[in-house]
Enzyme design. Structure first.
Site, PDB file in Angstrom:
ATOM      1  N   GLU A   1       0.708   4.352   5.980  1.00 39.90           N
ATOM      2  CA  GLU A   1       0.247   4.634   4.601  1.00 39.90           C
ATOM      3  C   GLU A   1      -0.686   5.924   4.473  1.00 39.90           C
ATOM      4  OE1 GLU A   1      -1.600   1.293   2.708  1.00 39.90           O
ATOM      5  OE2 GLU A   1       0.160   0.988   1.433  1.00 39.90           O
TER       6      GLU A   1
ATOM      7  N   HIS B   1      12.042  -4.753  28.192  1.00 36.28           N
ATOM      8  CA  HIS B   1      13.516  -5.500  28.350  1.00 36.28           C
ATOM      9  C   HIS B   1      14.196  -5.576  27.177  1.00 36.28           C
ATOM     10  CE1 HIS B   1      12.308  -7.336  32.206  1.00 36.28           C
ATOM     11  NE2 HIS B   1      11.180  -7.268  31.656  1.00 36.28           N
TER      12      HIS B   1
ATOM     13  N   LYS C   1       7.229  -1.100  -6.565  1.00 37.32           N
ATOM     14  CA  LYS C   1       6.224  -2.024  -7.642  1.00 37.32           C
ATOM     15  C   LYS C   1       7.049  -2.028  -9.174  1.00 37.32           C
ATOM     16  CE  LYS C   1       1.983  -2.080  -5.024  1.00 37.32           C
ATOM     17  NZ  LYS C   1       0.835  -1.700  -4.890  1.00 37.32           N
TER      18      LYS C   1
HETATM   19  O1  PA5 Z   1      -4.492   0.343   2.446  1.00 38.91           O
HETATM   20  C1  PA5 Z   1      -4.290   0.098   1.247  1.00 38.91           C
HETATM   21  O2  PA5 Z   1      -4.915   0.593   0.470  1.00 38.91           O
HETATM   22  C2  PA5 Z   1      -3.345  -0.910   0.791  1.00 38.91           C
HETATM   23  O3  PA5 Z   1      -2.425  -1.345   1.922  1.00 38.91           O
HETATM   24  C3  PA5 Z   1      -3.921  -1.994   0.079  1.00 38.91           C
HETATM   25  O4  PA5 Z   1      -4.850  -2.651   0.886  1.00 38.91           O
HETATM   26  C4  PA5 Z   1      -2.807  -3.136  -0.374  1.00 38.91           C
HETATM   27  O5  PA5 Z   1      -1.805  -2.593  -0.996  1.00 38.91           O
HETATM   28  C5  PA5 Z   1      -3.641  -4.084  -1.248  1.00 38.91           C
HETATM   29  O6  PA5 Z   1      -4.088  -3.751  -2.142  1.00 38.91           O
HETATM   30  P1  PA5 Z   1      -5.282  -4.739  -3.275  1.00 38.91           P
HETATM   31  O7  PA5 Z   1      -6.291  -4.956  -2.343  1.00 38.91           O
HETATM   32  O8  PA5 Z   1      -5.550  -3.791  -4.425  1.00 38.91           O
HETATM   33  O9  PA5 Z   1      -4.523  -5.809  -3.492  1.00 38.91           O
END
Ligand code: PA5
Length: 420
Positions: free
Chosen positions: A277, A298, A411
């Site tokens: 990410e 394996h 989304k």
């Molecule tokens: O690392 C990040 O920012 C994302 O992976 C969020 O943690 C994830 O999308 C969850 O977001 P939220 O806590 O706003 O629901």
């Protein structure tokens, strides 16, 4: 302490590496600088451990955790992505901890997965923590609703005493907590989900599970001091960050984090999310994958040794497994394993590691990150080490490690399909 070592047999690449170490020093100098705080200030709250894991925070976390631990059989951690990966990686690594069972929800939209959660909590004393920074995310939001309903049906007016929410200040989630008498824990505004391991987001569930969170925080703080105290080409995180960028420039497209310790199963998931990410943007970035050895020798081992040369490997080597299992001579059954007589699995696992490192490094670049043993302290060190590395590495790559606009694409369509 995490030791970094490279196993690269190509002299020209090693020369390039040394050049890159010199050329990218301005990136290292910029890490945590005033300019970076101006640029990324809304995301650098994790950089100084004391900001969100100071004495006042830790005491409040421990107090709340103690209340839950007194009464809960099950604690449901509702969260997805950065909101649950860090806590899960530690909690699942130490199953011997004495806390309530930790059940994970809000990380899937599968009705089957939800049924499993409900089966696990049925008939038990349940507490929940909904972790949601912006409280728009579908997985935690929908799971929170279903589990709240279950708690009200089961405990009536007393349900509110069992509900915790970890969210942003002045958010709808905070308002809901105030209106309905739920416990509210602050999700640091200046820390993105995947950087929250050493904040209340990760520490509260860990404390409920019985993890020594003070040791974990100390590990992170010591690692922060070590990295900040060494700002030249000898710094381990910088060397690692430069090496992974070198291999990316050389055409490698995947980094495999590999280990011979199954205890790291959930840590891989945390690590994968952190790097994917943070760096996978602008049509760039290494795709992070994990290698769970010796089992996957394996399966993917074949690909690594003989397949497309797109992967390099980073071994996370644990020197002391803190466990022992001797293979005794077998007087009853004559098998072909007498060469193991008297050997400890420590030695056997270590032999497999050494052999794998030697074989794989003949085919691809390999690196080793070595930790002494797996403890809450070393998890704290590792969290900080990799978050810091990710920040440096993204700087070298030229991308912002703290945003994730790409996840919005699906989304929007999903929300439309659901009539939001
Ligand atoms: O690392 C990040 O920012 C994302 O992976 C969020 O943690 C994830 O999308 C969850 O977001 P939220 O806590 O706003 O629901």
């Amino acid at each position: 302490m995490i030791q970094f070592q490279m196993f690269d047999h190509q002299p020209e690449r090693c020369e390039k590496y040394h050049q890159m170490l010199k050329d990218n020093l301005p990136v290292l100098e910029g890490i945590g600088s005033e300019a970076d705080f101006e640029k990324y200030g809304d995301s650098l709250g994790w950089f100084d451990i004391d900001t969100w894991a100071n004495e006042a925070e830790l005491s409040a976390i421990e107090e709340l955790a103690a209340r839950v631990r007194r009464d809960a059989d099950v604690f449901v951690l509702i969260g997805v992505g950065g909101s649950n990966n860090a806590a899960r990686s530690v909690i699942e690594a130490f199953p011997e901890c004495d806390g309530p069972e930790i059940v994970y929800a809000g990380n899937s939209l599968s009705p089957w997965a939800f049924e499993q959660v409900m089966n696990k909590i049925s008939g038990k004393s349940v507490y929940i923590d909904c972790i949601a920074k912006n409280f728009q995310t579908l997985e935690p939001g929908s799971a929170f609703r279903v589990l709240r309903e279950y708690l009200y049906e089961t405990y009536g007016d007393k349900a509110n005493e069992r509900i915790i929410a970890t969210g942003s200040r002045n958010s709808l989630l905070e308002t809901i907590c105030k209106e309905h008498g739920y416990s509210f824990v602050e999700f640091p505004q200046t820390v993105g989900g995947r950087y929250t391991a050493v904040t209340a987001v990760g520490l509260l569930p860990m404390a409920v599970a019985g993890i020594d969170i003070r040791a974990l925080v100390k590990g992170a703080a010591d690692m922060a001091a070590e990295l900040k105290g060494c700002r030249d080409i000898t710094q381990s995180a910088y060397r690692y960050a430069v090496a992974r960028n070198l291999y990316y420039n050389e055409g490698y497209r995947m980094e495999m984090l590999a280990s011979f310790e199954p205890q790291l199963h959930w840590f891989y998931k945390w690590w994968i999310q952190l790097f994917a990410e943070s760096e996978g943007k602008e049509d760039q970035g290494l795709y992070p994958i994990s290698g769970e050895y010796s089992e996957e020798l394996h399966s993917v081992g074949q690909f690594l040794q003989d397949g497309s040369p797109v992967i390099f490997e980073t071994f996370l080597h644990v020197k002391d497994p803190q466990a022992s299992m001797i293979v005794h001579p077998d007087g009853r059954v004559k098998d072909d394993f007498d060469y193991l007589n008297g050997k400890d699995f420590r030695e056997i696992n270590e032999a497999a590691y050494g052999a794998t490192l030697r074989s794989h490094s003949e085919k691809m670049p390999c690196m080793v990150l070595e930790v002494e043993k797996l403890t809450p302290y070393s998890f704290g060190e590792s969290f900080y080490f990799f978050m810091y590395t990710c920040y440096v590495s993204a700087g070298i790559l030229g991308v912002n490690p703290f945003d994730q606009e790409g996840v919005e694409a699906y989304k929007q369509r999903m929300f439309k399909a659901l009539g939001k």
